[in-house]
Design a protein around this motif. Structure first.
Motif, short mmCIF file in Angstrom:
data_model
loop_
_atom_site.label_atom_id
_atom_site.label_comp_id
_atom_site.label_asym_id
_atom_site.label_seq_id
_atom_site.Cartn_x
_atom_site.Cartn_y
_atom_site.Cartn_z
N GLU A 1 -10.72 -17.10 -65.09
CA GLU A 1 -9.74 -17.43 -66.12
C GLU A 1 -8.77 -18.52 -65.65
OE1 GLU A 1 -7.32 -14.07 -67.37
OE2 GLU A 1 -5.97 -14.35 -65.69
N GLU A 2 -8.46 -19.39 -66.62
CA GLU A 2 -7.48 -20.47 -66.38
C GLU A 2 -6.23 -20.25 -67.24
OE1 GLU A 2 -9.33 -24.30 -66.95
OE2 GLU A 2 -10.73 -23.99 -65.28
N VAL A 3 -6.29 -19.25 -68.12
CA VAL A 3 -5.15 -18.93 -69.00
C VAL A 3 -4.91 -17.43 -68.85
CG1 VAL A 3 -4.27 -18.93 -71.37
CG2 VAL A 3 -5.89 -20.69 -70.66
N SER A 4 -3.71 -17.06 -68.42
CA SER A 4 -3.44 -15.63 -68.23
C SER A 4 -3.23 -14.94 -69.57
CB SER A 4 -2.20 -15.43 -67.35
OG SER A 4 -1.03 -15.75 -68.09
N GLU A 5 -3.53 -13.65 -69.59
CA GLU A 5 -3.31 -12.85 -70.80
C GLU A 5 -1.83 -12.91 -71.20
OE1 GLU A 5 -3.95 -8.29 -72.45
OE2 GLU A 5 -4.56 -8.78 -70.41
N LYS A 6 -0.94 -12.85 -70.21
CA LYS A 6 0.51 -12.87 -70.47
C LYS A 6 0.91 -14.15 -71.20
CE LYS A 6 4.93 -12.42 -67.99
NZ LYS A 6 5.59 -13.72 -68.21
N ILE B 1 -11.10 -18.51 -72.24
CA ILE B 1 -10.13 -18.19 -71.18
C ILE B 1 -10.41 -18.94 -69.88
CG2 ILE B 1 -9.70 -15.89 -72.17
CD1 ILE B 1 -11.10 -14.80 -69.54
N THR B 2 -11.64 -19.49 -69.75
CA THR B 2 -11.99 -20.23 -68.52
C THR B 2 -11.74 -21.73 -68.65
OG1 THR B 2 -14.33 -20.66 -69.06
CG2 THR B 2 -13.82 -18.51 -68.09
N LYS B 3 -11.25 -22.16 -69.82
CA LYS B 3 -11.00 -23.60 -70.04
C LYS B 3 -9.59 -23.79 -70.58
CE LYS B 3 -15.70 -25.21 -70.60
NZ LYS B 3 -16.54 -24.04 -70.54
N ARG B 4 -8.69 -24.15 -69.69
CA ARG B 4 -7.28 -24.28 -70.06
C ARG B 4 -7.08 -25.27 -71.22
NH1 ARG B 4 -2.92 -22.24 -68.81
NH2 ARG B 4 -1.08 -23.25 -69.62
N ALA C 1 -7.71 -15.57 -80.44
CA ALA C 1 -8.76 -14.87 -79.68
C ALA C 1 -9.06 -15.63 -78.40
CB ALA C 1 -10.03 -14.75 -80.53
N GLY C 2 -8.84 -14.98 -77.27
CA GLY C 2 -9.22 -15.53 -75.97
C GLY C 2 -10.62 -15.04 -75.66
N VAL D 1 -16.13 -22.89 -77.45
CA VAL D 1 -15.27 -21.74 -77.11
C VAL D 1 -15.90 -20.41 -77.56
CG1 VAL D 1 -13.11 -23.03 -77.08
CG2 VAL D 1 -13.86 -21.96 -79.22
N GLY D 2 -16.90 -20.48 -78.44
CA GLY D 2 -17.60 -19.26 -78.84
C GLY D 2 -17.31 -18.76 -80.25
N LYS D 3 -16.90 -19.67 -81.15
CA LYS D 3 -16.61 -19.26 -82.53
C LYS D 3 -17.86 -18.67 -83.20
CE LYS D 3 -15.20 -23.44 -83.67
NZ LYS D 3 -15.32 -24.14 -82.37
N THR D 4 -18.99 -19.37 -83.07
CA THR D 4 -20.24 -18.90 -83.68
C THR D 4 -20.67 -17.57 -83.07
OG1 THR D 4 -20.88 -21.21 -84.00
CG2 THR D 4 -22.63 -19.56 -84.20
N ALA D 5 -20.50 -17.44 -81.76
CA ALA D 5 -20.89 -16.20 -81.07
C ALA D 5 -20.05 -15.02 -81.56
CB ALA D 5 -20.75 -16.38 -79.56
N ILE D 6 -18.76 -15.25 -81.77
CA ILE D 6 -17.87 -14.18 -82.27
C ILE D 6 -18.32 -13.75 -83.66
CG2 ILE D 6 -15.52 -13.74 -83.14
CD1 ILE D 6 -14.50 -15.44 -80.71
N ILE D 7 -18.61 -14.72 -84.53
CA ILE D 7 -19.04 -14.40 -85.90
C ILE D 7 -20.39 -13.66 -85.88
CG2 ILE D 7 -19.76 -15.37 -88.13
CD1 ILE D 7 -17.69 -17.65 -87.58
N SER D 8 -21.33 -14.14 -85.07
CA SER D 8 -22.65 -13.49 -84.98
C SER D 8 -22.51 -12.06 -84.50
CB SER D 8 -23.57 -14.25 -84.03
OG SER D 8 -23.87 -15.52 -84.55
#
Length: 195
Positions: free
Chosen positions: A139-144, A99-102, A129-130, A28-35
Motif C-alpha cells: 500500500e501507498e495510501v494508508s487507510e487513515k 491502494i498500491t498506486k498513490r 473505495a480503496g 484501479v479495478g472499477k470493472t472488477a468491482i462491478i463484476s
C-alpha cells in the motif's frame, strides 16, 4: 416450529431506479468491482474499459425494492470528457483508487471528485473505495489518510478487494441505504409506492 425464512415486507412492487457510476483512473479495478458485485465473478486479466457500459442489479434493502443501474466508465485521460456525460442523473458515485498506486488516490482528490460534483446532480451520494486491499503490504495510501479524506468530502469509505470479494457488498449496501434516506428518494417514492 417453522424453519422457513420470514417473508420480507417490500414497500414497493415496482422497483425504484437508482443510477450508480464508478469513476477513477484506468487500472484501479472499477470493472472488477462491478463484476464481483453483480456476477460474483473476477478476472485477473480484465482489459481496460474503453467505452462506458452499464449492468443492472435488483436488490431489496430496508424493505425497498431498488433497481441499480451501475455504470463502468473509462479512466484513461482521453476518455475523461466522455465520462463526465455519464454523471447526469447519477444518484450515487463511487470514486475508486488502487491502494498500491498513490497517484490514483491523488487523482480522485485533484480531478474525479471535482468533476463529479461539478457535472453531477446536487447532493449526489459519494463513496470512496480503496481497491486491491489484498495487496496491503504494497500500500501507498494508508487507510487513515483515505478515511480522513472521505470524511472531509462527506463520503462513505471502504477498503475493498474485488479479487478476494472483501467489503464490496457492504460498500454498495451502505450507499444504497444513504440513497434511501436521501432527498432523491423522497422525490421518487410517490411514483413507486401506492396505497
Amino acid at each position: 416450529m417453522s424453519t422457513d425464512e420470514p417473508e420480507i415486507l417490500v414497500r414497493n412492487k415496482k422497483p425504484i431506479p437508482c443510477k450508480v457510476i464508478l469513476v477513477g483512473e484506468s487500472g484501479v479495478g472499477k470493472t472488477a468491482i462491478i463484476s464481483r458485485y453483480i456476477k460474483n465473478w473476477y478476472n485477473d486479466d480484465q482489459p481496460s474499459t474503453l467505452s462506458p457500459l452499464s449492468l443492472k442489479k435488483n436488490i431489496i434493502i430496508d424493505g425497498y425494492n431498488i433497481d441499480l443501474e451501475i455504470w463502468d466508465t473509462a479512466g484513461q485521460e482521453q476518455y475523461r470528457s466522455i465520462a463526465s456525460l455519464f454523471y447526469k442523473d447519477a444518484l450515487i458515485c463511487i470514486l475508486v483508487y488502487d491502494i498500491t498506486k498513490r497517484k490514483s488516490f491523488e487523482n480522485i482528490q485533484s480531478y474525479w471528485h471535482f468533476s463529479v460534483t461539478e457535472n453531477g446532480l446536487k447532493g449526489i451520494i459519494i463513496g470512496v473505495a480503496g481497491n486491491k486491499n489484498d495487496l496491503y503490504e504494497k500500500e501507498e495510501v494508508s487507510e487513515k489518510e483515505a478515511k480522513e479524506y472521505s470524511d472531509y468530502i462527506n463520503a462513505s469509505f471502504k477498503l475493498v478487494s474485488a479479487k478476494c470479494n472483501t467489503s464490496i457488498n457492504e460498500l454498495f449496501d451502505e450507499l444504497v441505504k444513504k440513497f434511501i434516506g436521501s432527498e432523491f428518494m423522497k422525490k421518487l417514492i410517490p411514483q413507486y409506492i401506492s396505497d
